[in-house]
Design a protein around this motif. Structure first.
Motif, PDB file in Angstrom:
ATOM      1  N   PHE A 268      -5.911   2.682 -12.841  1.00 52.21           N
ATOM      2  CA  PHE A 268      -6.226   1.792 -11.725  1.00 52.21           C
ATOM      3  C   PHE A 268      -6.413   0.348 -12.163  1.00 52.21           C
ATOM      4  N   ARG A 269      -6.282   0.091 -13.479  1.00 52.65           N
ATOM      5  CA  ARG A 269      -6.278  -1.302 -13.914  1.00 52.65           C
ATOM      6  C   ARG A 269      -5.008  -2.011 -13.453  1.00 52.65           C
ATOM      7  N   ASP A 270      -3.963  -1.230 -13.231  1.00 52.45           N
ATOM      8  CA  ASP A 270      -2.740  -1.801 -12.675  1.00 52.45           C
ATOM      9  C   ASP A 270      -2.954  -2.012 -11.180  1.00 52.45           C
ATOM     10  N   ARG A 271      -2.884  -3.252 -10.743  1.00 54.14           N
ATOM     11  CA  ARG A 271      -3.210  -3.583  -9.353  1.00 54.14           C
ATOM     12  C   ARG A 271      -2.332  -2.828  -8.360  1.00 54.14           C
ATOM     13  N   ASN A 272      -1.035  -2.770  -8.632  1.00 56.02           N
ATOM     14  CA  ASN A 272      -0.136  -2.105  -7.696  1.00 56.02           C
ATOM     15  C   ASN A 272      -0.419  -0.612  -7.596  1.00 56.02           C
ATOM     16  N   PHE A 273      -0.844  -0.003  -8.702  1.00 56.58           N
ATOM     17  CA  PHE A 273      -1.178   1.418  -8.662  1.00 56.58           C
ATOM     18  C   PHE A 273      -2.405   1.643  -7.777  1.00 56.58           C
ATOM     19  N   SER A 274      -3.404   0.772  -7.893  1.00 59.05           N
ATOM     20  CA  SER A 274      -4.607   0.907  -7.061  1.00 59.05           C
ATOM     21  C   SER A 274      -4.285   0.689  -5.591  1.00 59.05           C
ATOM     22  N   VAL A 275      -3.558  -0.388  -5.303  1.00 64.98           N
ATOM     23  CA  VAL A 275      -3.201  -0.693  -3.916  1.00 64.98           C
ATOM     24  C   VAL A 275      -2.343   0.422  -3.331  1.00 64.98           C
ATOM     25  N   GLY A 276      -1.367   0.901  -4.120  1.00 68.13           N
ATOM     26  CA  GLY A 276      -0.448   1.933  -3.638  1.00 68.13           C
ATOM     27  C   GLY A 276      -1.139   3.235  -3.304  1.00 68.13           C
ATOM     28  N   ASN A 277      -2.143   3.600  -4.101  1.00 65.65           N
ATOM     29  CA  ASN A 277      -2.856   4.845  -3.817  1.00 65.65           C
ATOM     30  C   ASN A 277      -3.674   4.736  -2.535  1.00 65.65           C
ATOM     31  N   LEU A 278      -4.277   3.581  -2.298  1.00 60.90           N
ATOM     32  CA  LEU A 278      -5.007   3.392  -1.047  1.00 60.90           C
ATOM     33  C   LEU A 278      -4.041   3.387   0.140  1.00 60.90           C
ATOM     34  N   ALA A 279      -2.890   2.730  -0.039  1.00 64.62           N
ATOM     35  CA  ALA A 279      -1.908   2.665   1.052  1.00 64.62           C
ATOM     36  C   ALA A 279      -1.357   4.045   1.388  1.00 64.62           C
ATOM     37  N   ILE A 280      -1.028   4.844   0.370  1.00 66.58           N
ATOM     38  CA  ILE A 280      -0.412   6.144   0.639  1.00 66.58           C
ATOM     39  C   ILE A 280      -1.427   7.098   1.269  1.00 66.58           C
ATOM     40  N   SER A 281      -2.718   6.883   1.007  1.00 67.53           N
ATOM     41  CA  SER A 281      -3.728   7.738   1.658  1.00 67.53           C
ATOM     42  C   SER A 281      -3.791   7.448   3.155  1.00 67.53           C
ATOM     43  N   THR A 282      -3.639   6.175   3.542  1.00 63.83           N
ATOM     44  CA  THR A 282      -3.624   5.852   4.978  1.00 63.83           C
ATOM     45  C   THR A 282      -2.360   6.394   5.640  1.00 63.83           C
ATOM     46  N   ILE A 283      -1.239   6.372   4.904  1.00 65.46           N
ATOM     47  CA  ILE A 283       0.009   6.921   5.446  1.00 65.46           C
ATOM     48  C   ILE A 283      -0.115   8.432   5.628  1.00 65.46           C
ATOM     49  N   GLY A 284      -0.648   9.118   4.608  1.00 60.03           N
ATOM     50  CA  GLY A 284      -0.838  10.561   4.712  1.00 60.03           C
ATOM     51  C   GLY A 284      -1.730  10.934   5.878  1.00 60.03           C
ATOM     52  N   PHE A 285      -2.818  10.183   6.061  1.00 56.78           N
ATOM     53  CA  PHE A 285      -3.731  10.406   7.183  1.00 56.78           C
ATOM     54  C   PHE A 285      -2.988  10.262   8.508  1.00 56.78           C
ATOM     55  N   THR A 286      -2.241   9.167   8.649  1.00 59.88           N
ATOM     56  CA  THR A 286      -1.585   8.849   9.909  1.00 59.88           C
ATOM     57  C   THR A 286      -0.507   9.861  10.271  1.00 59.88           C
ATOM     58  N   ILE A 287       0.374  10.154   9.325  1.00 58.15           N
ATOM     59  CA  ILE A 287       1.505  11.043   9.601  1.00 58.15           C
ATOM     60  C   ILE A 287       1.026  12.450   9.935  1.00 58.15           C
ATOM     61  N   THR A 288      -0.011  12.923   9.230  1.00 57.17           N
ATOM     62  CA  THR A 288      -0.522  14.268   9.489  1.00 57.17           C
ATOM     63  C   THR A 288      -1.229  14.364  10.832  1.00 57.17           C
ATOM     64  N   SER A 289      -1.975  13.336  11.174  1.00 57.83           N
ATOM     65  CA  SER A 289      -2.815  13.421  12.377  1.00 57.83           C
ATOM     66  C   SER A 289      -2.069  13.091  13.664  1.00 57.83           C
ATOM     67  N   MET A 290      -0.917  12.432  13.575  1.00 55.79           N
ATOM     68  CA  MET A 290      -0.276  11.968  14.813  1.00 55.79           C
ATOM     69  C   MET A 290       0.465  13.076  15.564  1.00 55.79           C
TER      70      MET A 290
END
Length: 513
Positions: A268-290
């Motif tokens: 998670f010291r890599d900024r894009n890795f940290s941002v990407g993991n947070l982003a993909i969690s919101t995508i997973g939440f959205t796609i599953t719940s919709m």
């Protein structure tokens, strides 16, 4: 005894990737098929909304928790070997699901199915990372995104046809021949890649599993117990708080554990890795719940068959499948951040539009327009987010990084499933009693078409529920703004050379005897 040797063998990245995609496709199809079949499962097994949602939640929970360690297992024993084991488990569990005669048995079989999927998923991304160079990985991620798009088309339609023609059991039986074909393809086309020794953090696995279960159970069952006492001193909020505390202990343990932690916080010291993991969690939440509010609206209010309700998603799937390869080629030349931002904004827009359009009298063809917007959203977001998140990972951390990325996506999906379950039950309790003839909130819903007196209240509940995934997609759009422009190709090894490069230098590929 296992022994690792090496020999010069030309890597054929695309045949290997196509072979792996078959199993990935099957996992995605299984999820989309189940969403369409939920009302039929409710009727067939004589159960309620909360229990049928556990068919999905149990699968997602069993899928999410082991992902951190299954990525590491792929590094240790070879991604090909782990993928094949997972494929066998998933296929046999699919057969078990179809043979289940009670909701409890189906949930148990879905847990085993989730474990098989957890073994398979990190290996796909780890192989992409290792056999495609970073500057050519966009096209491979494009195929990954296109697979998701095609699955969203084939899954619901195939599920609708199978449920209408043969019964809900066949949405699981169909995985058996697909699994056999996938096994043969991977056996023939995916190379054995070099392995590395790893230690395994068993305490970390236990803490993450307990924490996730407590959190998900508390959220999903909250409405069932009126957000109060479950039994004795155990309360809903007590479980949720305990889950958060145990997960915090898990993160703390990862920070202090010696050797190799289950969750390598250094990634998670890599900024894009940290941002990407947070982003993909919101995508997973959205796609599953919709999908759940839409499917129940189509089938219980509008009286559509499973096949007809699946056809309402055709614009989304066709546009997504056609757009993903184009975006995949583009993100090797253009900053993927802007595609991801556009995708998440469109996702939130489409779901907000659905919420506004959902009324019992709405012309059904009007609901095809937000479906089309969802297609653009899917085509824009999956490949770019994945590419940005994993592009800078060093080769030796490919498996661990893949495991973390897929874990956060599935954690988002698990929380999405639990969150939408709680919200739907809450909205039904608030809206159905107010409708003429409404007597018991969610208890009035059996999976069959509702009496007309309940249509307005039920539709309002589904409309309000869609605002949750719409809000999470908007959060994801804000998150992706923090992506940095990806670096130039960071590493290139013999394993990552393409077929054209192999003519000049044949790669070394590890073979496990």
């Amino acid at each position: 005894m296992s022994q690792t040797t090496t020999k010069n063998t030309a890597v054929r990245p695309w045949p290997a990737l196509w072979s792996l995609v078959i199993g990935f496709f099957m996992i995605l199809i299984d999820t989309t098929i189940v969403s369409v079949a939920n009302p039929s499962i409710m009727k067939g097994l004589d159960t309620d909304i909360n229990s049928v949602i556990w068919v999905t939640s149990a699968y997602l929970l069993a899928y999410a928790v082991p992902l951190l360690i299954t990525g590491r297992l792929g590094d240790r024993f070879g991604p090909k070997n782990l993928y094949l084991i997972g494929l066998v488990i998933f296929t046999l569990a699919s057969l078990w699901c179809g043979l289940s005669g009670t909701i409890e048995m189906l949930i148990v079989a879905r847990v085993i199915q989730g474990l098989g999927a957890a073994l398979m998923t990190p290996q796909t991304m780890a192989v992409i990372t290792r056999i495609f160079p970073p500057d050519r990985r966009g096209a491979a991620m494009g195929l990954w995104g296109a697979t998701a798009g095609v699955a969203t088309l084939v899954g619901p339609i195939l599920g609708g046809v199978l449920v209408d023609g043969f019964g809900w059991e066949w949405i699981f039986f169909i995985n058996v021949p697909v699994g056999i074909v996938g096994f043969i393809m991977v056996w023939r086309n995916v190379p054995h890649l070099a392995t590395s020794a790893h230690k395994f953090d068993i305490l970390g696995v236990v803490l993450s599993a307990i924490g996730m279960f407590l959190l998900v159970f508390g959220i999903q069952e909250g409405q069932t117990y009126d957000w109060g006492t479950i039994t004795g001193p155990i309360t809903v909020w007590g479980l949720i708080i305990a889950g958060v505390v145990v997960l915090a202990l898990f993160v703390g343990w990862q920070a202090i554990t010696k050797g190799e932690p289950l969750l390598p916080l250094g990634l998670f010291r890599d900024r894009n890795f940290s941002v990407g993991n947070l982003a993909i969690s919101t995508i997973g939440f959205t796609i599953t719940s919709m999908s759940l509010p839409l499917v129940f609206f189509y089938q219980t209010v509008r009286g559509l068959t499973p096949t007809q309700s699946a056809l309402m998603l055709v614009p989304m799937a066709v546009i997504s499948a056609g757009l993903a390869p184009v975006v995949g080629r583009a993100i090797d030349k253009v900053n993927p951040k802007w595609f991801a931002l556009a995708g998440l904004l469109l996702l939130s827009l489409a779901l907000g539009w659905y919420s506004l359009l959902l009324t019992p009298e709405q012309p059904i063809w009007m609901l095809l327009f937000p479906s089309a917007i969802l297609g653009f959203a899917n085509g824009f977001m999956w490949g770019p987010v994945s590419n940005l998140t994993t592009r800078n990972l060093p080769q030796h951390q490919a498996g661990a990084g893949s495991g973390v990325f897929n874990t956060t996506r599935q954690i988002g999906a698990v929380l999405g499933s639990a969150g939408i379950a709680a919200l739907i039950q809450s909205r039904l309790a608030a809206n159905l009693p107010a409708a003429p003839g409404g007597t018991g909130g969610a208890g009035d819903v059996t999976g069959s078409e509702l009496p007309e007196a309940l249509h307005a209240g039920f539709t309002t509940a589904m409309s309000q529920s869609l605002l949750l995934p719409a809000a999470l997609a908007l959060v994801g759009a804000v998150v992706v703004l923090f992506f940095q422009k990806p670096k130039a190709a960071a590493w290139s090894t013999p394993e990552t050379r393409t077929g054209q490069q192999a003519a000049a230098a044949a790669p070394e590929v590890a073979v496990v005897d």
